[in-house]
Design a protein around this motif. Structure first.
Motif, PDB file in Angstrom:
ATOM      1  N   GLU A 105      47.621   7.837  32.812  1.00 39.88           N
ATOM      2  CA  GLU A 105      48.522   7.754  33.968  1.00 39.88           C
ATOM      3  C   GLU A 105      49.502   8.916  34.006  1.00 39.88           C
ATOM      4  N   ARG A 106      49.816   9.453  32.852  1.00 38.86           N
ATOM      5  CA  ARG A 106      50.803  10.534  32.764  1.00 38.86           C
ATOM      6  C   ARG A 106      50.154  11.903  32.604  1.00 38.86           C
ATOM      7  N   GLY A 107      48.831  11.958  32.764  1.00 43.15           N
ATOM      8  CA  GLY A 107      48.124  13.231  32.738  1.00 43.15           C
ATOM      9  C   GLY A 107      47.745  13.737  31.361  1.00 43.15           C
ATOM     10  N   TYR A 108      47.724  12.872  30.370  1.00 41.52           N
ATOM     11  CA  TYR A 108      47.351  13.263  29.010  1.00 41.52           C
ATOM     12  C   TYR A 108      46.051  12.580  28.616  1.00 41.52           C
ATOM     13  N   LYS A 109      45.309  13.242  27.744  1.00 45.50           N
ATOM     14  CA  LYS A 109      44.055  12.675  27.253  1.00 45.50           C
ATOM     15  C   LYS A 109      44.283  11.962  25.929  1.00 45.50           C
ATOM     16  N   MET A 110      43.393  11.031  25.665  1.00 44.43           N
ATOM     17  CA  MET A 110      43.404  10.335  24.374  1.00 44.43           C
ATOM     18  C   MET A 110      42.580  11.191  23.418  1.00 44.43           C
ATOM     19  N   THR A 111      43.260  12.088  22.717  1.00 45.74           N
ATOM     20  CA  THR A 111      42.566  12.927  21.741  1.00 45.74           C
ATOM     21  C   THR A 111      42.211  12.062  20.531  1.00 45.74           C
ATOM     22  N   PRO A 112      41.272  12.504  19.728  1.00 47.41           N
ATOM     23  CA  PRO A 112      40.936  11.732  18.516  1.00 47.41           C
ATOM     24  C   PRO A 112      42.154  11.529  17.603  1.00 47.41           C
ATOM     25  N   TYR A 164      53.737  14.616  13.683  1.00 44.16           N
ATOM     26  CA  TYR A 164      55.046  14.810  14.315  1.00 44.16           C
ATOM     27  C   TYR A 164      54.910  15.098  15.813  1.00 44.16           C
ATOM     28  N   ARG A 165      53.988  15.997  16.168  1.00 34.50           N
ATOM     29  CA  ARG A 165      53.792  16.335  17.589  1.00 34.50           C
ATOM     30  C   ARG A 165      53.340  15.120  18.382  1.00 34.50           C
ATOM     31  N   ALA A 166      52.406  14.365  17.831  1.00 30.50           N
ATOM     32  CA  ALA A 166      51.899  13.181  18.530  1.00 30.50           C
ATOM     33  C   ALA A 166      53.001  12.132  18.697  1.00 30.50           C
ATOM     34  N   LEU A 167      53.778  11.901  17.653  1.00 29.84           N
ATOM     35  CA  LEU A 167      54.854  10.908  17.736  1.00 29.84           C
ATOM     36  C   LEU A 167      55.905  11.337  18.763  1.00 29.84           C
ATOM     37  N   ASP A 168      56.228  12.618  18.790  1.00 28.90           N
ATOM     38  CA  ASP A 168      57.183  13.121  19.786  1.00 28.90           C
ATOM     39  C   ASP A 168      56.671  12.884  21.200  1.00 28.90           C
ATOM     40  N   LEU A 169      55.405  13.229  21.443  1.00 29.17           N
ATOM     41  CA  LEU A 169      54.820  13.053  22.779  1.00 29.17           C
ATOM     42  C   LEU A 169      54.744  11.577  23.154  1.00 29.17           C
ATOM     43  N   LEU A 170      54.264  10.755  22.242  1.00 29.49           N
ATOM     44  CA  LEU A 170      54.095   9.331  22.530  1.00 29.49           C
ATOM     45  C   LEU A 170      55.433   8.630  22.768  1.00 29.49           C
ATOM     46  N   SER A 171      56.482   9.090  22.087  1.00 26.91           N
ATOM     47  CA  SER A 171      57.800   8.494  22.354  1.00 26.91           C
ATOM     48  C   SER A 171      58.378   9.045  23.658  1.00 26.91           C
ATOM     49  N   GLU A 172      58.138  10.319  23.941  1.00 22.08           N
ATOM     50  CA  GLU A 172      58.591  10.909  25.200  1.00 22.08           C
ATOM     51  C   GLU A 172      57.950  10.193  26.396  1.00 22.08           C
ATOM     52  N   LEU A 173      56.698   9.777  26.241  1.00 22.25           N
ATOM     53  CA  LEU A 173      55.975   9.082  27.302  1.00 22.25           C
ATOM     54  C   LEU A 173      56.313   7.591  27.360  1.00 22.25           C
ATOM     55  N   GLY A 174      57.079   7.106  26.401  1.00 20.92           N
ATOM     56  CA  GLY A 174      57.464   5.697  26.400  1.00 20.92           C
ATOM     57  C   GLY A 174      56.432   4.769  25.790  1.00 20.92           C
TER      58      GLY A 174
END
Length: 154
Positions: free
Chosen positions: A19-26, A66-76
């Motif tokens: 919904e936010r324009g990101y893919k589910m990377t492995p 760290y990058r994934a956690l930052d993005l996932l928290s930024e996206l809520g």
């Protein structure tokens, strides 16, 4: 989170990313899977997630975590929590907007974090809303003190 707050599975989380324009990377999938599978483990740090990945012989690096956690928290999708000890912790954002998020009791000695589910602030919220013309959707409360074990040790 307590069992009654576990609202999402990996499919739901994939849709939230999409919904936010990101893919589910492995890598994101593996990290989110850790939060879904370990919903009984509260407040995981990046190092906790990385440790679980290492136990699974994953090749995902700490920087990626760290990058994934930052993005996932930024996206809520995840909620980042700061207990004042310089270590960011995360949990799935599974709170129903109609239900307040739990509160935290933080021991100043042993650093144990205890979740407190009962919400006693409804009346205060109503007073604030009426006096300030501000619509409150949620709140977060942290109490700092000494847990039962540390009180007995004193």
């Amino acid at each position: 989170m307590s069992e009654n707050h576990q609202l999402f599975n990996l499919k739901d989380l994939r849709e939230k990313l999409s919904e936010r324009g990101y893919k589910m990377t492995p890598q994101r999938k593996e990290i989110l899977k850790i939060f879904v599978e370990n919903s009984d483990r509260h407040h995981m740090s990046a190092e906790d997630v990385y440790g679980i990945l290492r136990e699974k012989d994953s090749e995902i690096g700490l920087a990626t975590v760290y990058r994934a956690l930052d993005l996932l928290s930024e996206l809520g999708i995840l909620v980042q929590i700061d207990f004042g000890d310089g270590c960011a912790r995360y949990e799935l954002n599974t709170a129903d907007p109609k239900i307040h998020h739990h509160h935290h009791l933080i021991c100043l000695k042993c650093k144990k974090v205890i979740e407190f589910e009962e919400d006693l602030l409804d009346e205060l919220e109503e007073t604030i809303e009426n006096k300030s013309d501000f619509k409150i959707l949620n709140h977060e409360v942290k109490f700092f003190g000494y847990c039962k074990d540390c009180q007995q040790a004193r």
